[in-house]
Design a protein around this motif. Structure first.
Motif, PDB file in Angstrom:
ATOM      1  N   LEU A 304       0.827  -1.214   0.000  1.00 53.53           N
ATOM      2  CA  LEU A 304       0.000   0.000   0.000  1.00 53.53           C
ATOM      3  C   LEU A 304       0.857   1.259   0.000  1.00 53.53           C
ATOM      4  CD1 LEU A 304      -2.957  -0.603   2.484  1.00 53.53           C
ATOM      5  CD2 LEU A 304      -3.057  -0.002   0.044  1.00 53.53           C
ATOM      6  N   ARG A 305       1.936   1.203   0.797  1.00 55.10           N
ATOM      7  CA  ARG A 305       2.799   2.383   0.909  1.00 55.10           C
ATOM      8  C   ARG A 305       3.524   2.645  -0.413  1.00 55.10           C
ATOM      9  NH1 ARG A 305       3.218   5.540   5.122  1.00 55.10           N
ATOM     10  NH2 ARG A 305       4.862   7.080   5.004  1.00 55.10           N
ATOM     11  N   THR A 306       3.989   1.588  -1.069  1.00 48.03           N
ATOM     12  CA  THR A 306       4.650   1.763  -2.371  1.00 48.03           C
ATOM     13  C   THR A 306       3.684   2.427  -3.342  1.00 48.03           C
ATOM     14  OG1 THR A 306       5.769  -0.346  -1.935  1.00 48.03           O
ATOM     15  CG2 THR A 306       5.985   0.538  -4.151  1.00 48.03           C
ATOM     16  N   LYS A 307       2.464   1.928  -3.346  1.00 48.24           N
ATOM     17  CA  LYS A 307       1.453   2.427  -4.279  1.00 48.24           C
ATOM     18  C   LYS A 307       1.156   3.902  -3.998  1.00 48.24           C
ATOM     19  CE  LYS A 307      -2.956   0.800  -6.071  1.00 48.24           C
ATOM     20  NZ  LYS A 307      -4.116   1.324  -5.310  1.00 48.24           N
ATOM     21  N   ALA A 308       0.958   4.214  -2.701  1.00 49.82           N
ATOM     22  CA  ALA A 308       0.618   5.591  -2.334  1.00 49.82           C
ATOM     23  C   ALA A 308       1.747   6.545  -2.720  1.00 49.82           C
ATOM     24  CB  ALA A 308       0.330   5.670  -0.832  1.00 49.82           C
ATOM     25  N   LEU A 309       2.991   6.174  -2.408  1.00 49.72           N
ATOM     26  CA  LEU A 309       4.123   7.057  -2.738  1.00 49.72           C
ATOM     27  C   LEU A 309       4.309   7.152  -4.250  1.00 49.72           C
ATOM     28  CD1 LEU A 309       6.800   5.983  -0.059  1.00 49.72           C
ATOM     29  CD2 LEU A 309       5.511   8.116  -0.103  1.00 49.72           C
ATOM     30  N   ALA A 313       4.382  10.360  -7.159  1.00 44.90           N
ATOM     31  CA  ALA A 313       5.722  10.627  -7.702  1.00 44.90           C
ATOM     32  C   ALA A 313       5.715  10.645  -9.226  1.00 44.90           C
ATOM     33  CB  ALA A 313       6.682   9.551  -7.211  1.00 44.90           C
ATOM     34  N   GLY A 314       6.785  11.177  -9.799  1.00 43.97           N
ATOM     35  CA  GLY A 314       6.973  11.115 -11.246  1.00 43.97           C
ATOM     36  C   GLY A 314       7.308   9.682 -11.652  1.00 43.97           C
ATOM     37  N   PRO A 315       7.312   9.395 -12.971  1.00 45.30           N
ATOM     38  CA  PRO A 315       7.507   8.014 -13.436  1.00 45.30           C
ATOM     39  C   PRO A 315       8.847   7.403 -12.997  1.00 45.30           C
ATOM     40  CG  PRO A 315       7.211   9.548 -15.303  1.00 45.30           C
ATOM     41  CD  PRO A 315       7.043  10.339 -14.055  1.00 45.30           C
ATOM     42  N   ASP A 316       9.933   8.186 -13.012  1.00 39.83           N
ATOM     43  CA  ASP A 316      11.236   7.641 -12.617  1.00 39.83           C
ATOM     44  C   ASP A 316      11.239   7.239 -11.158  1.00 39.83           C
ATOM     45  OD1 ASP A 316      12.058   8.065 -15.107  1.00 39.83           O
ATOM     46  OD2 ASP A 316      13.482   9.694 -14.658  1.00 39.83           O
ATOM     47  N   ARG A 317      10.723   8.137 -10.342  1.00 37.76           N
ATOM     48  CA  ARG A 317      10.678   7.897  -8.897  1.00 37.76           C
ATOM     49  C   ARG A 317       9.729   6.719  -8.597  1.00 37.76           C
ATOM     50  NH1 ARG A 317      12.107   7.261  -4.111  1.00 37.76           N
ATOM     51  NH2 ARG A 317      10.869   8.112  -2.429  1.00 37.76           N
ATOM     52  N   ALA A 318       8.639   6.638  -9.322  1.00 36.64           N
ATOM     53  CA  ALA A 318       7.686   5.534  -9.105  1.00 36.64           C
ATOM     54  C   ALA A 318       8.364   4.196  -9.412  1.00 36.64           C
ATOM     55  CB  ALA A 318       6.458   5.728  -9.988  1.00 36.64           C
ATOM     56  N   GLU A 319       9.108   4.197 -10.502  1.00 34.44           N
ATOM     57  CA  GLU A 319       9.856   3.006 -10.906  1.00 34.44           C
ATOM     58  C   GLU A 319      10.865   2.601  -9.823  1.00 34.44           C
ATOM     59  OE1 GLU A 319      10.012   1.114 -13.725  1.00 34.44           O
ATOM     60  OE2 GLU A 319      11.868   0.089 -13.100  1.00 34.44           O
ATOM     61  N   GLU A 320      11.542   3.614  -9.277  1.00 30.48           N
ATOM     62  CA  GLU A 320      12.545   3.385  -8.226  1.00 30.48           C
ATOM     63  C   GLU A 320      11.892   2.805  -6.961  1.00 30.48           C
ATOM     64  OE1 GLU A 320      14.729   7.060  -7.503  1.00 30.48           O
ATOM     65  OE2 GLU A 320      15.065   6.390  -5.448  1.00 30.48           O
ATOM     66  N   LEU A 321      10.707   3.316  -6.634  1.00 28.63           N
ATOM     67  CA  LEU A 321       9.990   2.820  -5.455  1.00 28.63           C
ATOM     68  C   LEU A 321       9.614   1.350  -5.626  1.00 28.63           C
ATOM     69  CD1 LEU A 321       7.770   5.945  -4.831  1.00 28.63           C
ATOM     70  CD2 LEU A 321       9.211   4.885  -3.082  1.00 28.63           C
ATOM     71  N   HIS A 322       9.153   0.992  -6.815  1.00 30.58           N
ATOM     72  CA  HIS A 322       8.786  -0.401  -7.065  1.00 30.58           C
ATOM     73  C   HIS A 322      10.007  -1.313  -7.018  1.00 30.58           C
ATOM     74  CE1 HIS A 322       4.492  -0.116  -7.697  1.00 30.58           C
ATOM     75  NE2 HIS A 322       4.700   1.025  -8.356  1.00 30.58           N
ATOM     76  N   ARG A 323      11.113  -0.818  -7.568  1.00 32.91           N
ATOM     77  CA  ARG A 323      12.354  -1.610  -7.531  1.00 32.91           C
ATOM     78  C   ARG A 323      12.805  -1.841  -6.093  1.00 32.91           C
ATOM     79  NH1 ARG A 323      14.833   1.069 -11.825  1.00 32.91           N
ATOM     80  NH2 ARG A 323      15.817   2.426 -10.311  1.00 32.91           N
ATOM     81  N   ARG A 325      10.951  -1.744  -3.383  1.00 36.64           N
ATOM     82  CA  ARG A 325       9.986  -2.656  -2.754  1.00 36.64           C
ATOM     83  C   ARG A 325      10.318  -4.108  -3.106  1.00 36.64           C
ATOM     84  NH1 ARG A 325       7.148  -6.866  -4.354  1.00 36.64           N
ATOM     85  NH2 ARG A 325       5.341  -7.290  -3.058  1.00 36.64           N
ATOM     86  N   ASN A 326      10.619  -4.360  -4.389  1.00 34.26           N
ATOM     87  CA  ASN A 326      10.919  -5.728  -4.816  1.00 34.26           C
ATOM     88  C   ASN A 326      12.208  -6.246  -4.177  1.00 34.26           C
ATOM     89  OD1 ASN A 326       8.644  -5.651  -6.342  1.00 34.26           O
ATOM     90  ND2 ASN A 326       9.710  -5.287  -8.290  1.00 34.26           N
ATOM     91  N   ARG A 327      13.182  -5.376  -4.046  1.00 30.69           N
ATOM     92  CA  ARG A 327      14.448  -5.809  -3.439  1.00 30.69           C
ATOM     93  C   ARG A 327      14.243  -6.193  -1.966  1.00 30.69           C
ATOM     94  NH1 ARG A 327      20.159  -2.889  -3.408  1.00 30.69           N
ATOM     95  NH2 ARG A 327      21.328  -4.562  -2.396  1.00 30.69           N
ATOM     96  N   LEU A 328      13.427  -5.420  -1.255  1.00 30.01           N
ATOM     97  CA  LEU A 328      13.210  -5.686   0.169  1.00 30.01           C
ATOM     98  C   LEU A 328      12.323  -6.902   0.410  1.00 30.01           C
ATOM     99  CD1 LEU A 328      12.596  -2.043   1.487  1.00 30.01           C
ATOM    100  CD2 LEU A 328      14.661  -3.429   1.749  1.00 30.01           C
ATOM    101  N   VAL A 329      11.372  -7.128  -0.500  1.00 28.00           N
ATOM    102  CA  VAL A 329      10.330  -8.137  -0.270  1.00 28.00           C
ATOM    103  C   VAL A 329      10.558  -9.418  -1.071  1.00 28.00           C
ATOM    104  CG1 VAL A 329       7.861  -8.587  -0.680  1.00 28.00           C
ATOM    105  CG2 VAL A 329       8.584  -6.432   0.375  1.00 28.00           C
TER     106      VAL A 329
END
Ligand code: SAH
Length: 364
Positions: A304-309, A313-323, A325-329
């Motif tokens: 939920l937090r990844t999605k909300a942030l 965010a802009g597309p680059d930052r959104a991409e970074e957040l997903h990356r 999230r995937n690394r941590l999870v």
């Protein structure tokens, strides 16, 4: 220039081989040359990276976790919020920022950072100057004033020195560090066997024990039982006790020979969570987990937090957040979701901490 390697060689020449435990302790915590004592080891330009350095979400979620735990404790004021081995202070900084949405929690906080390195303590101080919450430093849990506590630690236990024993001719012998013929260090085994270790194993197997970890679990569990509170420890390691040499050295994000450059590379051992849990449970504390870091973070809302942030965010930052999230999870190769595990300790009067499964009640 004298280095830790020179000092160790002089020590061994004078007094004979030292244990792996002593080697690890000197490498990490020698007051002058110890690895953590005079450097910032984290991030892209350092030797390794950690979950709070990968994403702000890690500390933020733990901050919200702590607020929920606090409310389940009956909202004590003050409450000690203790972090073990805070590194750069990033986790605490993110946690305190996220906790702004629970002002009563922030107002009750008495924050303590348990840190041995003066260099890292100075970095923590600078980062937390304008956190809006009083922060103090301690070298041990005993220095943290009495009272209910919420204790968190990421990659703290893996930095505590381990003893290693090697199976030689049907006996366990302590693994030692001696001088070799080329003016360097080499592993060896002690001349006398350790007759009190019962475990059986194949020739050459290594058994690791973390005495400082056990002492710490006794102290922490004992405190939570007497004074109330909950602890969350996250680290890389195994859920079930097993054999094997897990001592490893990292320099500039690469594995190096653990004996080559003492004090110049990070030295860690995998955490035996089952063993840590046994010591914690012996104090009468309730022990939850270990569970995979990925499962813990998902249970406390990382998706939920990844999605909300990402939405903000802009597309680059959104991409970074997903990356991130995937690394941590994620539980695949190079991801931390299964390699890292979380364990919680709690006073038995408190409910199951958020993110963990209830355990069967044990007699107190
Ligand atoms: N938690 C941080 C840093 C992990 S590295 C992060 O996740 O980024 C280990 C940290 O523990 C460092 O801050 C190191 O200086 C500290 N440390 C190591 N041994 C310690 C000890 N015995 N007592 C207190 N801190 C210790």
């Amino acid at each position: 220039m004298t280095t830790l390697l020179d000092e160790m060689k002089a020590l061994i020449a004078l007094k004979g081989p030292i244990t792996v435990e002593r080697y690890m302790e000197l490498s990490l915590a020698h007051p002058e040359f110890g690895y953590y004592m005079n450097r910032d080891p984290f991030g892209a330009t350092g030797d390794f990276t950690t979950s709070p350095e990968i994403s702000q979400m890690f500390g933020e979620l733990i901050g919200l976790w702590a607020a929920e735990v606090w409310s389940s404790m009956g909202a004590p004021n003050p409450v000690r919020l203790v972090e073990l081995g805070p590194g750069r202070g990033t986790l605490m900084s993110d946690a305190l920022r996220a906790a702004r949405i629970v002002p009563e929690f922030r107002a009750a906080l008495d924050v303590w950072l348990m840190e041995t390195s003066p260099t890292l303590a100075a970095m923590q101080h600078e980062l937390l100057l304008d956190a809006g919450v009083a922060v103090a430093w301690a070298q041990s849990l005993k220095e943290v004033p009495e009272g209910p506590a919420i204790v968190i630690g990421n990659e703290f236990l893996d930095a505590l020195p381990v003893r290693q024993f090697v199976r030689v001719n049907g006996q366990w012998r302590e693994r030692m560090v001696r001088l070799n013929d080329e003016d360097g260090l080499a592993f060896d085994v002690a001349s006398a066997p350790e007759i009190y270790i019962r475990a059986n194993a194949r020739e050459g197997e290594v058994l690791e024990v973390n005495p400082a970890g056990h002492r710490f679990m006794f102290e922490l569990g004992g405190r939570l039982v007497k004074q109330g509170g909950v602890a969350l420890l996250i680290d890389y390691g195994h859920a079930v006790t097993g054999l094997g040499d897990t001592l490893q050295a990292l320099r500039a994000h690469r594995y190096v020979d653990p004996l080559a450059m003492p004090g110049e590379c990070d030295l860690t051992a995998h955490v035996d969570f089952a063993a840590m849990a046994r010591s914690a449970a012996a104090t009468g504390a309730a022990v939850y987990g270990p569970i995979d870091q990925g499962d813990f973070l998902r249970a406390i809302g990382i998706d939920l937090r990844t999605k909300a942030l990402a939405e903000r965010a802009g597309p680059d930052r959104a991409e970074e957040l997903h990356r991130a999230r995937n690394r941590l999870v994620g539980k695949g190769k190079g991801e931390m979701g299964a390699l890292f595990k979380a364990i919680a300790l709690a006073n038995r009067r408190l409910p199951t901490p958020p993110g963990f499964h209830p355990v069967a009640a044990r007699p107190a």
